[in-house]
Write an enzyme that holds these catalytic residues in place. Structure first.
Site, mmCIF file in Angstrom:
data_model
loop_
_atom_site.group_PDB
_atom_site.id
_atom_site.type_symbol
_atom_site.label_atom_id
_atom_site.label_comp_id
_atom_site.label_asym_id
_atom_site.label_seq_id
_atom_site.Cartn_x
_atom_site.Cartn_y
_atom_site.Cartn_z
ATOM 1 N N PRO A 2 23.770 57.079 27.834
ATOM 2 C CA PRO A 2 22.998 58.277 27.498
ATOM 3 C C PRO A 2 22.475 58.201 26.067
ATOM 4 C CG PRO A 2 25.023 58.863 28.628
ATOM 5 C CD PRO A 2 25.111 57.397 28.325
ATOM 6 N N GLU A 3 21.205 58.540 25.898
ATOM 7 C CA GLU A 3 20.578 58.516 24.581
ATOM 8 C C GLU A 3 20.321 59.951 24.125
ATOM 9 O OE1 GLU A 3 17.298 55.717 24.452
ATOM 10 O OE2 GLU A 3 18.235 54.482 26.001
ATOM 11 N N LYS A 60 23.970 60.457 19.066
ATOM 12 C CA LYS A 60 24.500 60.502 20.435
ATOM 13 C C LYS A 60 25.864 61.181 20.504
ATOM 14 C CE LYS A 60 22.179 56.092 21.379
ATOM 15 N NZ LYS A 60 22.352 54.685 21.796
ATOM 16 N N HIS A 97 37.483 59.090 38.516
ATOM 17 C CA HIS A 97 37.282 58.636 37.142
ATOM 18 C C HIS A 97 37.408 59.777 36.124
ATOM 19 C CE1 HIS A 97 36.235 54.788 38.732
ATOM 20 N NE2 HIS A 97 35.121 55.210 39.309
ATOM 21 N N ARG A 116 33.525 53.697 33.169
ATOM 22 C CA ARG A 116 33.786 52.474 32.398
ATOM 23 C C ARG A 116 34.869 52.655 31.331
ATOM 24 N NH1 ARG A 116 29.373 48.915 32.403
ATOM 25 N NH2 ARG A 116 30.720 47.553 31.170
ATOM 26 N N ARG A 270 19.358 42.441 25.134
ATOM 27 C CA ARG A 270 18.951 43.666 25.824
ATOM 28 C C ARG A 270 17.591 43.462 26.481
ATOM 29 N NH1 ARG A 270 21.592 48.085 23.569
ATOM 30 N NH2 ARG A 270 20.850 49.230 25.404
#
Length: 291
Positions: A2-3, A60, A97, A116, A270
């Site tokens: 997420p940005e 962020k 999760h 993650r 990237r």
């Protein structure tokens, strides 16, 4: 990951749903999610009986100002790769999760779900500087929506750097909150190829780039952010910016301006997406085609 637009979307949702609500308790299902304090019990004790005064965003990072009758403390969250903050009724089945649960009144709770497990949560005790606990905050550049983020500021961050502009834009000490998605989008809007070295940029290009950064971020926030994999807002809804993206995640598809196939290359490990027709090393002459 997420940005800025995704984190801002979450911040707005949290302010709508949790403002002035008291945290009645907590449950930590994965200890390493709590970055500070090191004792999970101290974390839960610290947040209990504190009300959410407001949620802030820095880059962020999400920061909740917690108020109690006697003091003010802070709750920090970084979603990292796959973190989600979801506002749910306590009877909702637990996602496998789920890492942290914060309990509120009326059987509501805020769940931190993170596949993650890279996401982090901090509690900053009263009287302690936030930056001394969440040390990444001290390294952040200016926010793109702050008055400090001027053409001169961005130029000072980029001058004399012999690295590709795309790589520089991912550096949080250059622009806070920008990531792979919106760096690609801003470079397309400003007509600059991602491999262009920072040192070769003219002031006019930097001016166009600054404007493009702000524009693509604003557009994405209006669309609720981007969902390509894990991002959901606090109500569990996808973001919609991906459907109108100029280049990101569109390799092989026709450019929305010229029709040429969007290309993808690797820069510093990237993926970078661009249009070789609309973006050049100089960039300035192509800008008007996207206005």
């Amino acid at each position: 990951m997420p940005e800025l637009p995704e984190v801002e979307t979450v911040r707005k949702g949290l302010n709508q749903l949790t403002l002035n609500q008291e945290i009645t308790g907590g449950d930590v299902l994965l200890n390493r999610t709590i970055a500070y304090p090191f004792s999970v019990g101290e974390f839960v004790d610290g947040i209990e009986k504190n009300a959410i005064a407001t949620w802030h965003r820095r880059g962020k990072y999400l920061l909740a100002e917690l108020s109690s009758p006697c003091s003010t403390s802070w709750l920090g969250v970084h979603l990292r790769m796959t973190g989600q903050l979801l506002w749910l009724h306590r009877d909702e089945p637990l996602h496998k999760h789920t890492r942290v649960r914060l309990f509120f009144g009326d059987q509501q709770e805020l769940r931190f779900v993170d596949q993650r497990t890279f996401g982090k949560i901090w509690w900053v005790p009263p009287g302690v500087a936030v930056e001394s606990i969440i040390t990444g905050l001290a390294k952040l550049a200016a926010d793109p929506f702050s008055p400090e983020f001027s053409v001169e500021y961005l130029a000072s961050k980029l001058k004399n750097r012999r690295r590709p502009i795309k790589t520089a834009l991912l550096d949080q000490s250059v622009v806070a909150g920008l990531g792979n998605i919106y760096a690609d989008e801003a470079l397309f809007k400003s007509g600059i190829l991602p491999e262009t070295l920072c040192i070769d940029l003219q002031l006019k290009q930097i001016e166009l780039l600054r404007t493009a950064i702000i524009q693509v971020l604003e557009t994405s926030i209006e669309a609720g952010g981007t969902t390509f994999s894990n991002f959901l807002n606090v109500k569990g809804t996808n973001g919609n910016y991906g459907g109108v993206a100029w280049v990101y995640n569109r390799a092989g598809e026709p450019c929305r301006v010229c029709g040429m196939p969007i290309q993808r290359i690797r820069l510093a490990g990237r993926s970078s997406h661009f249009c070789s027709e609309c973006q050049t090393l100089r960039g300035v002459e192509n800008r008007e085609r996207r206005d």
